[in-house]
Write a protein that holds these residues in place. Structure first.
Motif, PDB file in Angstrom:
ATOM      1  N   LEU A 162      -7.637  -0.482  11.234  1.00 40.24           N
ATOM      2  CA  LEU A 162      -8.409   0.551  11.917  1.00 40.24           C
ATOM      3  C   LEU A 162      -9.305  -0.027  13.008  1.00 40.24           C
ATOM      4  CD1 LEU A 162      -9.395   2.839   8.902  1.00 40.24           C
ATOM      5  CD2 LEU A 162      -7.391   2.957  10.385  1.00 40.24           C
ATOM      6  N   ASN A 207       0.828  -1.213   0.000  1.00 41.62           N
ATOM      7  CA  ASN A 207       0.000   0.000   0.000  1.00 41.62           C
ATOM      8  C   ASN A 207       0.859   1.259   0.000  1.00 41.62           C
ATOM      9  OD1 ASN A 207      -2.485  -1.337  -0.036  1.00 41.62           O
ATOM     10  ND2 ASN A 207      -2.487  -1.569   2.191  1.00 41.62           N
ATOM     11  N   THR A 251      -6.438   4.374   3.266  1.00 43.08           N
ATOM     12  CA  THR A 251      -6.510   2.921   3.434  1.00 43.08           C
ATOM     13  C   THR A 251      -6.418   2.236   2.072  1.00 43.08           C
ATOM     14  OG1 THR A 251      -8.918   2.626   3.192  1.00 43.08           O
ATOM     15  CG2 THR A 251      -8.077   3.314   5.372  1.00 43.08           C
ATOM     16  N   ASP A 252      -6.211   0.936   2.103  1.00 41.89           N
ATOM     17  CA  ASP A 252      -6.102   0.157   0.878  1.00 41.89           C
ATOM     18  C   ASP A 252      -7.365   0.246   0.033  1.00 41.89           C
ATOM     19  OD1 ASP A 252      -6.913  -1.334   3.310  1.00 41.89           O
ATOM     20  OD2 ASP A 252      -7.417  -2.925   1.883  1.00 41.89           O
ATOM     21  N   LYS A 266      -2.677   2.986   5.915  1.00 41.14           N
ATOM     22  CA  LYS A 266      -3.041   1.847   6.745  1.00 41.14           C
ATOM     23  C   LYS A 266      -3.937   0.885   5.964  1.00 41.14           C
ATOM     24  CE  LYS A 266      -1.139   3.305  10.593  1.00 41.14           C
ATOM     25  NZ  LYS A 266       0.024   2.584  11.185  1.00 41.14           N
ATOM     26  N   ASN A 267      -3.867  -0.395   6.322  1.00 37.91           N
ATOM     27  CA  ASN A 267      -4.881  -1.329   5.861  1.00 37.91           C
ATOM     28  C   ASN A 267      -6.179  -1.017   6.601  1.00 37.91           C
ATOM     29  OD1 ASN A 267      -3.660  -3.097   3.943  1.00 37.91           O
ATOM     30  ND2 ASN A 267      -2.526  -4.071   5.600  1.00 37.91           N
ATOM     31  N   ALA A 268      -7.288  -1.137   5.918  1.00 33.87           N
ATOM     32  CA  ALA A 268      -8.574  -0.865   6.563  1.00 33.87           C
ATOM     33  C   ALA A 268      -8.778  -1.756   7.788  1.00 33.87           C
ATOM     34  CB  ALA A 268      -9.711  -1.069   5.562  1.00 33.87           C
TER      35      ALA A 268
END
Length: 264
Positions: free
Chosen positions: A139, A59, A166-167, A134-136
């Protein structure tokens, strides 16, 4: 976790060596050899600014490619350290800084933001933009929210626009296309003047034969110019990378389509 315990001595050493400078002189706070990555870590040589970039995940790589493609972005600093966070953030009584420390030594870690960008507008004015990638799924973790809230307050106090990416928000095909074309701008052993001259010839063909299929024109170019097969496609990618022609970067390039349907 770092390969070695995080200590005050190590932090002071890094402060002398990392997280400072701009452009080609910038050294990221975190290098891919320092910490394990949540995804595939990548070292990539910059086209816009000639240095090695250290990216901690797919990402981050995709975001870097998109940032580098954007004409308004003039500098990209990855893994930017918030060295003065304790001084900058005034309202921190409810922030859990204690969660961000070395498990072995208990010494506080230096928090970072994924990217600090320098943006230049049409009038030549430069501003900073901070982005956390960030990756979702991350979170959902309370620790992630704690860190992001610290970042938010830090950059808000600095007057810098900050957002989380996010991704799910990253245009993956766009990034894939940038990767596909950008390598033609790197040192490939081909004389730069010769490459530009050949690309200009191909550009003329693309303008002249809009009703023909792209792959037919590229193959005809290779045959006419007496170059190795695939050279025309390589120069086509080069023309895109130099932004001398435009395609829909959100779609894969279909060379079997007519030129007029590929070019924008």
């Amino acid at each position: 976790m770092s390969k070695q315990p995080w200590t005050k001595e190590k932090m002071n050493k890094w402060i002398r060596e990392r997280g400072r400078g701009t452009g080609k002189d910038y050294v990221p706070w975190t290098k891919i050899s320092d910490f394990p990555s949540m995804g595939r870590a990548t070292r990539i040589f910059g086209v816009k600014i000639p240095r090695i970039y250290h990216l901690q995940s797919d990402n981050q790589l995709r975001c870097f490619l998109i940032f580098e493609w954007c004409d308004a972005v003039v500098d990209i600093r990855e893994s930017f350290p918030l060295l003065d966070v304790m001084e900058v953030v005034g309202d921190k009584d409810d922030l859990r800084f204690d969660k961000f420390s070395d498990k072995e030594t208990g010494f506080p870690l230096v928090l970072t933001t994924s990217f600090l960008l320098t943006i230049r507008n049409a009038e030549g004015k430069e501003t900073f933009v901070a982005r956390s990638v960030k990756n979702a799924s991350e979170l959902k973790r309370s620790l992630t929210f704690e860190k992001l809230e610290i970042e938010r307050r830090y950059w808000q106090t600095k007057g810098v626009d900050w957002k989380v990416i996010t991704d799910k928000q990253i245009p993956k095909q766009f990034a894939k296309n940038v990767m596909w074309v950008r390598e033609t701008l790197l040192d490939d052993g081909i004389d730069a003047k010769q490459k530009a001259e050949q690309a200009a010839l191909l550009h003329n063909d693309l303008v002249r034969y809009p009703e023909l299929k792209l792959n037919d024109v590229l193959n005809a170019f290779d045959h006419r110019e007496g170059v190795s097969q695939g050279t025309g496609l390589y120069l086509f990618r080069y023309l895109i990378a130099k932004k001398l022609i435009r395609v829909d970067m959100n779609q894969s390039v279909q060379v079997t389509r007519k030129i007029r349907d590929v070019l924008r």
